[in-house]
Enzyme design. Sequence first.
Site: not given
Lengths: 140, 140
Positions: B99, B101
């Site tokens: 992922h 950020h």
Amino acid sequence: MSCVFCAIIAEQAPASVAFENDTVIVFADIAPVNPGHQLVVPKVHAVGLEDLDPATGAEMFRVAQRVARALRRSGLRCEGVNLFLADGAAAFQEVFHTHLHVLPRYRGDGFHLETGQSTAAAYRAELDAVAAALRPHLQG
Amino acid sequence: MSCVFCAIIAEQAPASVAFENDTVIVFADIAPVNPGHQLVVPKVHAVGLEDLDPATGAEMFRVAQRVARALRRSGLRCEGVNLFLADGAAAFQEVFHTHLHVLPRYRGDGFHLETGQSTAAAYRAELDAVAAALRPHLQG
């Protein structure tokens, strides 16, 4: 040339270049956080994410992913990798030609992040309010 | 479902979703560094950069760039933006579904980075040696 990264791209300033193609160039950060610290830099000058062509940004990430793999295979100490981009002075940008850091990491390297906020879980209502504020700007 | 992000994608766990398309979903970090902190997450499970499809990675960056713009336009406090990706436990990865950020930043927010290394400029010969070690892994 007032932009040091543009000077490197024009071969008017020195750099240790690991890779380049038509869109981006990869060279060493002059003050590496850890040995192997690389920067993925678009060849066309863009200050930050606001004026970066999205296709160029996508290529920066593709190349960063390859650099991460190269770091893991190079024999350098690399147990993990961080990608980091600083957009704006408030976000620690220092050279105002956008660039994506690729940082080799290892346990005990002394690198850490600290935040000024509580790290407790936020209330769902707060997070939902943020999502609602962002959603209209992400349509289409 | 053992992966919490896969559970969110399957709508079996709650999340505050700001955007999604066929490839990625954007939702709030449950423990935001600053209000507005978002995660850009591929819908197909990938642990990290090594097993992430490059086209999906490129889309993650394209969407992150749009989220950065949305944060600046949303009315949230946002004077700058950091993009950050942690690949591997040694690089502070905590959820093993990759992922990106997207962090809104402002002066005095208390966020900072510290490194265990000297921040002095490295010797050119050291940087050149690293570039030479990486170059064979970046060809083709």
